[in-house]
Scaffold this active site. Structure first.
Site, mmCIF file in Angstrom:
data_model
loop_
_atom_site.group_PDB
_atom_site.id
_atom_site.type_symbol
_atom_site.label_atom_id
_atom_site.label_comp_id
_atom_site.label_asym_id
_atom_site.label_seq_id
_atom_site.Cartn_x
_atom_site.Cartn_y
_atom_site.Cartn_z
ATOM 1 N N CYS A 103 27.332 -5.580 9.285
ATOM 2 C CA CYS A 103 26.180 -6.006 8.476
ATOM 3 C C CYS A 103 25.301 -6.974 9.258
ATOM 4 O O CYS A 103 24.088 -6.987 9.100
ATOM 5 C CB CYS A 103 26.670 -6.649 7.200
ATOM 6 S SG CYS A 103 27.841 -7.968 7.504
ATOM 7 N N LYS A 139 38.834 -3.071 -5.092
ATOM 8 C CA LYS A 139 38.512 -1.650 -4.924
ATOM 9 C C LYS A 139 38.012 -1.417 -3.501
ATOM 10 O O LYS A 139 36.889 -1.783 -3.158
ATOM 11 C CB LYS A 139 37.433 -1.182 -5.900
ATOM 12 C CG LYS A 139 37.365 0.348 -5.899
ATOM 13 C CD LYS A 139 36.052 0.907 -6.357
ATOM 14 C CE LYS A 139 35.043 1.134 -5.281
ATOM 15 N NZ LYS A 139 35.421 2.092 -4.240
ATOM 16 N N GLU A 184 27.132 -9.634 -0.937
ATOM 17 C CA GLU A 184 26.916 -9.679 0.527
ATOM 18 C C GLU A 184 26.410 -8.302 0.906
ATOM 19 O O GLU A 184 27.157 -7.329 0.846
ATOM 20 C CB GLU A 184 28.232 -9.960 1.254
ATOM 21 C CG GLU A 184 28.895 -11.276 0.908
ATOM 22 C CD GLU A 184 28.133 -12.463 1.445
ATOM 23 O OE1 GLU A 184 27.308 -12.286 2.357
ATOM 24 O OE2 GLU A 184 28.342 -13.567 0.927
ATOM 25 N N GLU A 190 17.881 -0.352 7.741
ATOM 26 C CA GLU A 190 19.211 -0.591 8.310
ATOM 27 C C GLU A 190 19.810 0.748 8.724
ATOM 28 O O GLU A 190 19.953 1.651 7.909
ATOM 29 C CB GLU A 190 20.107 -1.258 7.262
ATOM 30 C CG GLU A 190 21.476 -1.589 7.793
ATOM 31 C CD GLU A 190 22.425 -2.141 6.737
ATOM 32 O OE1 GLU A 190 22.465 -1.600 5.619
ATOM 33 O OE2 GLU A 190 23.140 -3.113 7.050
HETATM 34 P P1 NAD Z 1 28.247 0.958 -0.355
HETATM 35 O O1 NAD Z 1 27.308 0.066 -1.069
HETATM 36 O O2 NAD Z 1 27.965 2.422 -0.365
HETATM 37 O O3 NAD Z 1 29.717 0.819 -0.956
HETATM 38 C C1 NAD Z 1 30.395 -0.422 -1.015
HETATM 39 C C2 NAD Z 1 31.473 -0.330 -2.078
HETATM 40 O O4 NAD Z 1 30.866 -0.175 -3.359
HETATM 41 C C3 NAD Z 1 32.419 0.857 -1.918
HETATM 42 O O5 NAD Z 1 33.721 0.461 -2.280
HETATM 43 C C4 NAD Z 1 31.849 1.856 -2.914
HETATM 44 O O6 NAD Z 1 32.788 2.818 -3.351
HETATM 45 C C5 NAD Z 1 31.428 0.938 -4.040
HETATM 46 N N1 NAD Z 1 30.418 1.479 -4.947
HETATM 47 C C6 NAD Z 1 29.537 2.470 -4.720
HETATM 48 N N2 NAD Z 1 28.746 2.640 -5.810
HETATM 49 C C7 NAD Z 1 29.139 1.733 -6.726
HETATM 50 C C8 NAD Z 1 28.692 1.392 -8.032
HETATM 51 N N3 NAD Z 1 27.674 2.033 -8.613
HETATM 52 N N4 NAD Z 1 29.308 0.380 -8.670
HETATM 53 C C9 NAD Z 1 30.311 -0.293 -8.071
HETATM 54 N N5 NAD Z 1 30.785 -0.012 -6.851
HETATM 55 C C10 NAD Z 1 30.202 0.992 -6.176
HETATM 56 O O7 NAD Z 1 28.359 0.376 1.119
HETATM 57 P P2 NAD Z 1 29.154 1.001 2.361
HETATM 58 O O8 NAD Z 1 28.385 2.211 2.803
HETATM 59 O O9 NAD Z 1 30.598 1.127 2.038
HETATM 60 O O10 NAD Z 1 29.022 -0.177 3.446
HETATM 61 C C11 NAD Z 1 27.931 -0.313 4.283
HETATM 62 C C12 NAD Z 1 26.974 -1.348 3.726
HETATM 63 O O11 NAD Z 1 27.645 -2.572 3.505
HETATM 64 C C13 NAD Z 1 25.870 -1.683 4.702
HETATM 65 O O12 NAD Z 1 24.626 -1.775 4.027
HETATM 66 C C14 NAD Z 1 26.254 -3.045 5.246
HETATM 67 O O13 NAD Z 1 25.197 -3.811 5.728
HETATM 68 C C15 NAD Z 1 26.907 -3.658 4.064
HETATM 69 N N6 NAD Z 1 27.802 -4.749 4.474
HETATM 70 C C16 NAD Z 1 27.434 -6.051 4.241
HETATM 71 C C17 NAD Z 1 28.249 -7.097 4.656
HETATM 72 C C18 NAD Z 1 27.867 -8.534 4.404
HETATM 73 O O14 NAD Z 1 28.752 -9.381 4.478
HETATM 74 N N7 NAD Z 1 26.629 -8.860 4.098
HETATM 75 C C19 NAD Z 1 29.442 -6.821 5.313
HETATM 76 C C20 NAD Z 1 29.790 -5.494 5.545
HETATM 77 C C21 NAD Z 1 28.955 -4.466 5.109
#
Ligand code: NAD
Length: 499
Positions: A306, A198, A272, A403
């Site tokens: 991240c 997804k 992650e 963050e």
């Molecule tokens: P997000 O948590 O808003 O969304 C991530 C994914 O989860 C999206 O596909 C979203 O549609 C989905 N999602 C949202 N709510 C959900 C739920 N209740 N159940 C299941 N899936 C759901 O994150 P984002 O805004 O897309 O990305 C930014 C964040 O990701 C930042 O905090 C960043 O640090 C983190 N990130 C971490 C890494 C790592 O490897 N540690 C890498 C990249 C990004």
């Protein structure tokens, strides 16, 4: 703003973007049952470039059932490991053959520089696929010399097998959409699993294109499926009882929701999550190297990384020099669309995310923090934010804790490395950190004391497929990359034979 010497988008990319997109289930596009659609924007203009289905629970159920049928039929796990490896290597070749199209597509929907799309989103991804493909033939168990004492005289041989866990849910954020989808897809496939990916609703297009390329590479129908949609679609996937493992990358709050949903079904999961990563520059630091490192670590992908360096601790003896140099560069950086290879700062991914970053900047102003660069609004269509360098940030400021996920560097002077270490560790996050020094004794004294899954020395942000990647504390659970990634998609079975 830059001169707009933009790369011309290939006709094949335009044609793909303009399609009536569906879900990708059972080896091909399929219309969603849900009538709702999600709009995909070009972050450099704010214009809608495509729509994709906002899949509902029934759509997600269809994709998961299909992946489960493929798993049960052993169309993938039943292949010889060498054949899985060969197909994955072929997939790497095809990604490489489609590199420019994929890079342009990523820049169109995500906004990042075409240079980064080419080098990282596609280039590093190809290397990752090749590395991980090799694990398909190197998954091993153990033989165990057991001491079972009964019945008297019995002999036993025991061994373990690593078996594919089942159907995987790969939930992906918007910052590196293609690369992070592949971080989940390839180790899961190397282990023999089937998968439903997804992508983020902001950036669904490269995953849909990747699924087509995977079919061309010989990955059987049903093995790799894509559902597009927003929060409800992700929640339906995370709570689906037929999902055996969730591999999630995203924010810490969403990660907690996913972990909670997973535990209800005893679904395995790895997370992650976010980071607020310190770079600690010691007294002997090479100033030019440190400035380049902070810029690369802090502003890559507009800070939407991240592992980005966002808290820069600088020894007071070098503080002024490094702060001034960072501010000079930040003030001179050219803003422009990702398709302009000369632009140094590109738009953020979405209007909503730009608003979030602007709220952090407003809070920093309200806290009376001193901006050496940035902190002003960009008056231009698209989701631009001026790169910001903020000096003398006190340890209790929100900017040190939260963050931001944008081009914002917080500079903090220190006198004693022990004080810098204490402040660097005093964070709920623990994804990554960097140390800048050639004083081996001090560096090696600090490395074991830093609470972070990755510690870089004299660099910040390079990753390698062989190097485990993941977080301490609220930055996540589990590790991606290397053998950890593949093992995370397996169950261990013990076999005990009496003879
Ligand atoms: P997000 O948590 O808003 O969304 C991530 C994914 O989860 C999206 O596909 C979203 O549609 C989905 N999602 C949202 N709510 C959900 C739920 N209740 N159940 C299941 N899936 C759901 O994150 P984002 O805004 O897309 O990305 C930014 C964040 O990701 C930042 O905090 C960043 O640090 C983190 N990130 C971490 C890494 C790592 O490897 N540690 C890498 C990249 C990004």
């Amino acid at each position: 703003m830059s001169s707009d010497a933009k790369v011309r988008v290939n006709d094949s990319v335009r044609a793909f973007v303009a399609r009536e997109h569906g879900l990708f289930i059972n080896g091909g596009p399929q219309p969603a049952q849900s009538a709702k659609r999600v709009e995909v924007f070009d972050p450099s203009t704010g214009e809608v470039i495509a729509t994709v289905p906002d899949a509902d629970a029934a759509d997600v159920g269809r994709a998961v059932s299909n992946a489960r049928e493929a798993f049960d039929a052993r169309v993938w796990s039943g292949l010889r490991p060498a054949d899985r490896e060969r197909i994955l290597l072929h997939l790497a070749d095809l990604i490489e053959a489609n590199a420019e199209d994929l890079a342009q597509l990523e820049t169109l929907e995500q906004g990042k520089s075409i240079n980064i799309s080419r080098a990282i989103e596609v280039g590093a991804t190809v290397e990752y696929v090749r590395y991980m493909a090799g694990w398909a033939t190197k998954i091993t168990g153990e033989t165990l010399d057991v001491s079972i004492p009964f019945p008297p005289g019995a002999r036993y041989t025991a061994f373990t097998r690593k078996e594919p866990v089942g159907v995987v849910a790969g939930i992906v954020p918007w910052n590196f959409p293609l690369m992070i989808a592949v971080w989940k897809l390839i180790p899961a496939l190397a282990a023999g699993c089937t998968i439903v990916i997804k992508p983020s609703p902001e950036t669904p297009l490269t995953a849909l294109r990747l699924a087509e390329i995977a079919v061309e590479a010989g990955i059987p129908p049903g093995v790799f499926n894509v559902v597009t949609g927003a929060r409800e679609c992700g929640a339906a996937l995370a709570s689906h009882p037929q999902i055996a493992k969730i591999s999630f990358t995203g924010s810490t709050p969403t990660g907690k929701l996913i972990g909670t949903a997973a535990v209800q079904n005893m679904t395995r999961f790895s997370l992650e999550l976010g980071g607020k990563n310190p770079a600690v520059m010691l007294a002997d630091v090479d100033v030019d190297q440190a400035v380049q490192g902070a810029l690369a670590g802090g502003f890559l992908n507009q800070g939407q990384v991240c592992a980005a360096a966002s808290r820069i601790y600088i020894h007071r003896s070098k503080y002024r020099q490094i702060a001034d140099a960072l501010a000079d560069v930040a003030r001179s950086m050219t803003l422009g669309a990702g398709l302009d290879p000369n632009a140094q700062i590109n738009p953020l991914v979405s209007a909503q995310h730009r608003e979030r970053v602007e709220q952090h900047i407003a809070r920093a102003h309200a806290d009376g923090l001193r901006f050496l660069a940035g902190g002003t609004r960009v008056d231009h269509p698209g989701y631009y934010v001026n790169p910001a360098v903020i000096a003398d940030v006190p340890h209790d400021a929100a900017l040190v804790r939260d963050e931001v996920f944008g081009p914002v560097l917080a500079l903090i002077p220190f006198d004693d490395p022990a004080e810098a270490l204490r402040q660097a560790n005093d964070s709920p996050y623990g994804l990554a950190a960097s140390l800048w020094s050639n004083d081996l004794r001090t560096v090696m004294n600090l490395v074991p004391r830093i609470e972070a899954g990755t510690v870089w020395v004299n660099c910040h942000v390079p990753l390698d497929p062989s190097m485990p990647f993941g977080g301490y504390k609220q930055s996540g659970m589990g590790r991606e990359f290397g053998k950890y990634a593949v093992e995370g998609f397996t169950e261990t079975k013990s076999i005990c034979i009496a003879h």
